[in-house]
Design an enzyme around this catalytic site. Structure first.
Site, PDB file in Angstrom:
ATOM      1  N   PHE A  27       0.812  -1.226   0.000  1.00 49.50           N
ATOM      2  CA  PHE A  27       0.000   0.000   0.000  1.00 49.50           C
ATOM      3  C   PHE A  27       0.845   1.275   0.000  1.00 49.50           C
ATOM      4  CE2 PHE A  27      -2.523  -3.125   2.583  1.00 49.50           C
ATOM      5  CZ  PHE A  27      -3.270  -3.570   1.504  1.00 49.50           C
ATOM      6  N   TRP A  87      -3.888  30.152  -4.162  1.00 49.63           N
ATOM      7  CA  TRP A  87      -4.340  29.351  -3.031  1.00 49.63           C
ATOM      8  C   TRP A  87      -3.386  29.565  -1.857  1.00 49.63           C
ATOM      9  CZ3 TRP A  87      -8.665  27.538  -1.651  1.00 49.63           C
ATOM     10  CH2 TRP A  87      -8.764  26.556  -0.655  1.00 49.63           C
ATOM     11  N   GLU A 161      -3.336  24.380 -10.423  1.00 48.82           N
ATOM     12  CA  GLU A 161      -4.688  24.415 -10.974  1.00 48.82           C
ATOM     13  C   GLU A 161      -4.713  24.438 -12.488  1.00 48.82           C
ATOM     14  OE1 GLU A 161      -6.279  28.579  -9.842  1.00 48.82           O
ATOM     15  OE2 GLU A 161      -5.936  27.608  -7.922  1.00 48.82           O
ATOM     16  N   SER A 182      -1.223  19.562  -8.692  1.00 53.03           N
ATOM     17  CA  SER A 182      -2.106  18.916  -7.715  1.00 53.03           C
ATOM     18  C   SER A 182      -2.997  17.920  -8.437  1.00 53.03           C
ATOM     19  CB  SER A 182      -2.986  19.966  -7.023  1.00 53.03           C
ATOM     20  OG  SER A 182      -4.047  19.325  -6.329  1.00 53.03           O
ATOM     21  N   HIS A 187      -9.588  18.384  -9.517  1.00 54.75           N
ATOM     22  CA  HIS A 187      -8.623  18.882 -10.498  1.00 54.75           C
ATOM     23  C   HIS A 187      -8.676  18.081 -11.811  1.00 54.75           C
ATOM     24  CE1 HIS A 187      -6.148  21.579  -7.675  1.00 54.75           C
ATOM     25  NE2 HIS A 187      -7.310  21.324  -7.115  1.00 54.75           N
ATOM     26  N   ARG A 218      17.330   6.785   1.527  1.00 56.65           N
ATOM     27  CA  ARG A 218      17.034   5.447   1.008  1.00 56.65           C
ATOM     28  C   ARG A 218      16.637   5.403  -0.464  1.00 56.65           C
ATOM     29  NH1 ARG A 218      12.656   1.441   3.674  1.00 56.65           N
ATOM     30  NH2 ARG A 218      11.234   2.971   2.764  1.00 56.65           N
ATOM     31  N   ASN A 248       7.337  13.530   6.310  1.00 55.47           N
ATOM     32  CA  ASN A 248       6.754  12.369   5.640  1.00 55.47           C
ATOM     33  C   ASN A 248       5.534  12.847   4.874  1.00 55.47           C
ATOM     34  OD1 ASN A 248       5.540  10.144   4.681  1.00 55.47           O
ATOM     35  ND2 ASN A 248       5.451   9.036   6.619  1.00 55.47           N
ATOM     36  N   ARG A 250       4.805  11.246   1.827  1.00 58.69           N
ATOM     37  CA  ARG A 250       4.796  10.243   0.743  1.00 58.69           C
ATOM     38  C   ARG A 250       3.371   9.989   0.266  1.00 58.69           C
ATOM     39  NH1 ARG A 250       8.392   6.779   4.478  1.00 58.69           N
ATOM     40  NH2 ARG A 250       6.330   6.125   5.158  1.00 58.69           N
TER      41      ARG A 250
HETATM   42  C1  LIG Z   1      -2.547  27.295  -6.967  1.00 63.05           C
HETATM   43  C2  LIG Z   1      -2.663  26.161  -6.002  1.00 63.05           C
HETATM   44  N1  LIG Z   1      -1.575  25.763  -5.322  1.00 63.05           N
HETATM   45  C3  LIG Z   1      -1.618  24.729  -4.453  1.00 63.05           C
HETATM   46  C4  LIG Z   1      -2.790  24.032  -4.240  1.00 63.05           C
HETATM   47  C5  LIG Z   1      -2.797  22.921  -3.261  1.00 63.05           C
HETATM   48  O1  LIG Z   1      -3.086  21.670  -3.833  1.00 63.05           O
HETATM   49  P1  LIG Z   1      -3.680  20.516  -2.905  1.00 63.05           P
HETATM   50  O2  LIG Z   1      -5.117  20.803  -2.695  1.00 63.05           O
HETATM   51  O3  LIG Z   1      -3.451  19.259  -3.696  1.00 63.05           O
HETATM   52  O4  LIG Z   1      -2.920  20.529  -1.640  1.00 63.05           O
HETATM   53  C6  LIG Z   1      -3.951  24.408  -4.908  1.00 63.05           C
HETATM   54  C7  LIG Z   1      -5.197  23.676  -4.681  1.00 63.05           C
HETATM   55  O5  LIG Z   1      -6.130  23.702  -5.400  1.00 63.05           O
HETATM   56  C8  LIG Z   1      -3.894  25.501  -5.811  1.00 63.05           C
HETATM   57  O6  LIG Z   1      -4.990  25.919  -6.451  1.00 63.05           O
END
Ligand SMILES: Cc1ncc(COP(=O)(O)O)c(C=O)c1O
Length: 389
Positions: A27, A87, A161, A182, A187, A218, A248, A250
């Site tokens: 997983f 964002w 975005e 993202s 999205h 690693r 972390n 990941r």
């Molecule tokens: C311009 C921008 N940066 C970063 C992110 C953050 O992405 P996430 O929601 O995957 O953490 C977003 C989220 O929509 C975004 O619009």
């Protein structure tokens, strides 16, 4: 039925991919993530792609790498030029690493950074520009690239975005020294949660792989420069070497496996998004009440923005009320004008000139959803509802 802001883009293929991972018993980050990273890098013509658990983490890891790289690492107190609209997690890692932000206004029609203000934003302490292509619409990435090259600045491209967009035939997310993506639910492709960092710089790639994974060596190739500081000849010590301060963040194998399926569908999904966009633009381009997003290059049309034209005396509350009554979901444009949020009190920052357009978009703007399926009927409904206001 409601005209929704977002919807799933998954089919049976993604569910089957999840089942295969569940049956495998593996997983945590492994082969599926690696295959997705390779496919993603190949799709965007980049040397390296590093997957993490979100676009926000891609930004965080990306900024961190710049503090640990060997050539002119960033230092606390360095300045970074940023657009006023994005964002929140475009900005948060910059604050967390002690950078000083210089907010630049956006253009009211593209919603992207107004690059005519870059010269005014530059100081002797400037080390980086962060560009964001808002909601699928490419920023002036060619001009920002040229500006960064001319002034020896790092170009960090938050493309979270705008997956699938391009400018002069080149994909957004590949203009910067680092590009981030993202793959969150709403999205262009979705792996539930997820994000990627792309780069052509092998040192950044190695740093990102270590920083996403406890700062651990690693996952690094034996010949990585990060491996040189300690001897490799004792397997006991070799297995647990920490080479850089990390986290972390990941991703899961489930996300990698789903990402591979989603990537196969990307072109078809983008084509439908663009068809929807043509219909939206046709309905609203000549409506003086609204400023809609002007496409720069080829947008991947995350959504459809509408700003109530400040030159007209429109009642925002009435428009929003009509949308609610029409069962049309809408929301703020990205995260709005960041300096208007309470979090900014924790930042070191300047506002370059004024950010009047970003404030107008914050106060008088909203967006409605685009989807990877035909939404002609929803858009016609939106048009009727807004005609009746
Ligand atoms: C311009 C921008 N940066 C970063 C992110 C953050 O992405 P996430 O929601 O995957 O953490 C977003 C989220 O929509 C975004 O619009």
């Amino acid at each position: 039925m409601a005209y929704e802001l977002s919807s799933t883009s998954w089919g049976q293929e993604e569910l089957d991919a999840m089942q295969r991972v569940l049956r495998s018993g593996r997983f945590t980050m492994g082969e599926q993530v690696r295959l997705f990273e390779d496919a993603f890098a190949c799709r965007f013509g980049m040397k390296h792609a590093v997957m993490v658990n979100s676009g926000s983490s891609a930004n965080l890891v990306g900024v961190a790498t710049l503090f640990y790289r060997s050539k002119r690492p960033l230092q606390r107190g360095d300045e970074v030029i940023v657009p006023a609209i994005s964002w929140a997690t475009t900005f948060h890692p910059l604050q967390q690493y002690g950078l000083r932000l210089r907010f630049v206004d956006v253009e009211l029609d593209t919603l992207n950074m107004d690059v005519s203000r870059l010269d005014a934003a530059l100081t002797p302490r400037t080390r980086m520009v962060v560009a964001v292509s808002i909601l699928g619409n490419p920023a002036a990435l060619d001009r920002i690239r040229a500006f960064c090259d001319a002034h020896d600045l790092i170009f960090f491209e938050d493309n979270c975005e705008s997956l699938g967009a391009s400018l002069n035939g080149r994909p957004t997310g590949t203009f910067g020294d680092i590009g981030t993506f993202s793959t969150f639910y709403s999205h262009h492709i979705s792996t539930m949660e997820g994000g990627l960092l792309v780069t052509n710089d092998t040192e950044i790639d190695h740093l990102a792989r270590a920083i996403r994974n406890h700062g651990w060596a690693r996952d690094l190739p034996a010949d990585s420069a990060l491996n040189r500081e300690q001897p490799l000849d004792d397997p006991f010590f070799e297995a647990y070497r920490f080479v850089v301060p990390g986290y972390n963040v990941r991703p899961l194998e489930l996300a990698g496996a789903v990402g591979l399926e989603q990537l196969k569908k990307l072109d078809a999904m983008l084509a439908v998004r663009r068809q929807n966009a043509a219909h939206f633009v046709g309905l609203f381009k000549d409506d003086p009440r609204f400023i809609i997003q002007r496409e720069n290059g080829s947008s991947s049309w995350f959504s459809f923005t509408m700003i109530l034209n400040p030159a007209m005396n429109l009642d925002r509350a009435r428009v929003m009320d009509a949308l609610r009554k029409g069962d049309i979901q809408f929301r703020m444009i990205t995260g709005g004008c960041f300096p208007q949020h309470a979090a900014v009190k924790y930042f070191d920052y300047d506002i370059v000139g004024d950010i009047a357009n970003a404030r107008i978009a914050h106060e008088r703007g909203f967006f409605v959803g685009n989807h990877p399926r035909d939404i002609t009927a929803d858009l016609d409904h939106l048009h009727r509802v807004l005609e009746s206001v």
